[in-house]
Scaffold this active site. Structure first.
Site, PDB file in Angstrom:
ATOM      1  N   GLY A   8      -0.584  11.290 -13.160  1.00  0.00           N
ATOM      2  CA  GLY A   8      -0.844  11.650 -11.768  1.00  0.00           C
ATOM      3  C   GLY A   8       0.435  12.170 -11.140  1.00  0.00           C
ATOM      4  N   GLY A 102      -1.109   1.162 -10.848  1.00  0.00           N
ATOM      5  CA  GLY A 102      -1.329   1.097  -9.404  1.00  0.00           C
ATOM      6  C   GLY A 102      -2.654   1.687  -8.987  1.00  0.00           C
ATOM      7  CG  HIS A 160      -6.242   3.252   3.433  1.00  0.00           C
ATOM      8  ND1 HIS A 160      -6.798   1.999   3.574  1.00  0.00           N
ATOM      9  CD2 HIS A 160      -5.098   3.081   2.717  1.00  0.00           C
ATOM     10  CE1 HIS A 160      -6.027   1.109   2.955  1.00  0.00           C
ATOM     11  NE2 HIS A 160      -4.990   1.742   2.433  1.00  0.00           N
ATOM     12  CE  LYS A 164      -7.943   3.183  -0.304  1.00  0.00           C
ATOM     13  NZ  LYS A 164      -7.242   3.457  -1.583  1.00  0.00           N
TER      14      LYS A 164
END
EC number: 1.17.1.8
Length: 270
Positions: A8, A102, A160, A164
């Protein structure tokens, strides 16, 4: 020098992680991977992320195994999406590469598949919904609040940015899990409310997910009783708070031979 690969690589987190690694003593970016057929494949990742040429070309995930072997990566950092992350973790684990995960939004089956690959190949990994130091202090404080204010009505609110993809956030789900694990009563997790819901039950813990603008990440846990309300809030104003925690996790996992860890382990909060 710890050799680090980042998947990523041109995402919001990936590019920030690469920038920070180049500024951190003892760490070296040796591979940067993004989606198959990426139009910028082959270009220098340092130039793509604004830090200047570092001699590492952007690769794509369809050549992950070759890239990891040739680069000699010791730790791989993944902030992508659940399905590709599972595949990445399986490939990296097979090659003996430790992991910092993550990515959020895994199903229980995906999480189990990933953890099995890590355990079977005897590598080390940190898996966390949020690497920010402040958020993990938030989590630790929730343990105490749930133990001492367990009879209060408990609600969680997260917000957020509009881009998202998953809701509620992994951080909110982790907060709910911590609260439930520290209550001395039954609880029932629900998500938002609509219609004639009737009186709130004591067992409810409700998560409300808000989306809009460029909010990096806000999380509030509310403990409400007759006559008082306690609110615990963490607000992230930039992704650097997460990235700083990721760097700590990379250094932590680089020294481990095997095992699955979380940020409480990284920050010595257990």
């Amino acid at each position: 020098m710890v050799k680090v690969a980042v998947t990523g690589a041109l995402g919001r987190m990936g590019s920030g992680i690469i920038k920070t690694i180049t500024e951190t003593d003892g760490l070296d970016v040796v591979a940067a991977i993004d989606i198959p057929n990426h139009p910028k494949k082959g270009l220098d990742i340092g130039e793509l992320t604004g830090v200047g040429k570092i001699g590492v070309a952007l690769s794509t995930s369809d050549e992950l195994e070759v890239v990891l072997k040739e680069s000699g990566a010791e730790v791989l950092v993944d902030f992508t999406a659940p399905a590709p992350c599972v595949n990445t973790a399986k490939t990296a684990a097979k090659l003996g590469v430790n992991l910092v995960i993550g990515t959020t939004g895994f199903t229980s089956e995906q999480r189990a598949e990933m953890e099995n690959a890590i355990s079977e190949n005897k590598v080390a990994a940190t898996i966390s919904q949020n690497y920010a130091v402040g958020v993990n202090i938030f989590f630790k404080t929730l343990e105490l609040l749930a133990q001492k204010l367990g009879d209060y009505d408990i609600e969680l609110i997260e917000m957020h940015h509009k881009f998202k993809k998953d809701a509620p956030s992994g951080t909110a789900l982790r907060a709910a899990e911590i609260i439930q694990n520290n209550l001395n009563r039954d609880s029932n997790l629900i998500f938002g409310r609509k219609g004639i819901t009737g009186e709130r039950t004591k067992e409810e813990i409700c998560i409300h997910a808000l989306r809009g603008g460029d909010v990096v990440g806000d999380h509030t846990a509310m403990f409400a009783a007759d006559g008082e309300r306690l609110e615990l809030t963490h607000k992230a104003s930039s992704r650097q708070s997460f990235i700083s925690g990721v760097i700590l996790a990379v250094k932590f996992v680089a020294e481990k031979k095997e095992g699955i860890y979380n940020t409480f382990d990284v920050l010595d909060l257990n």
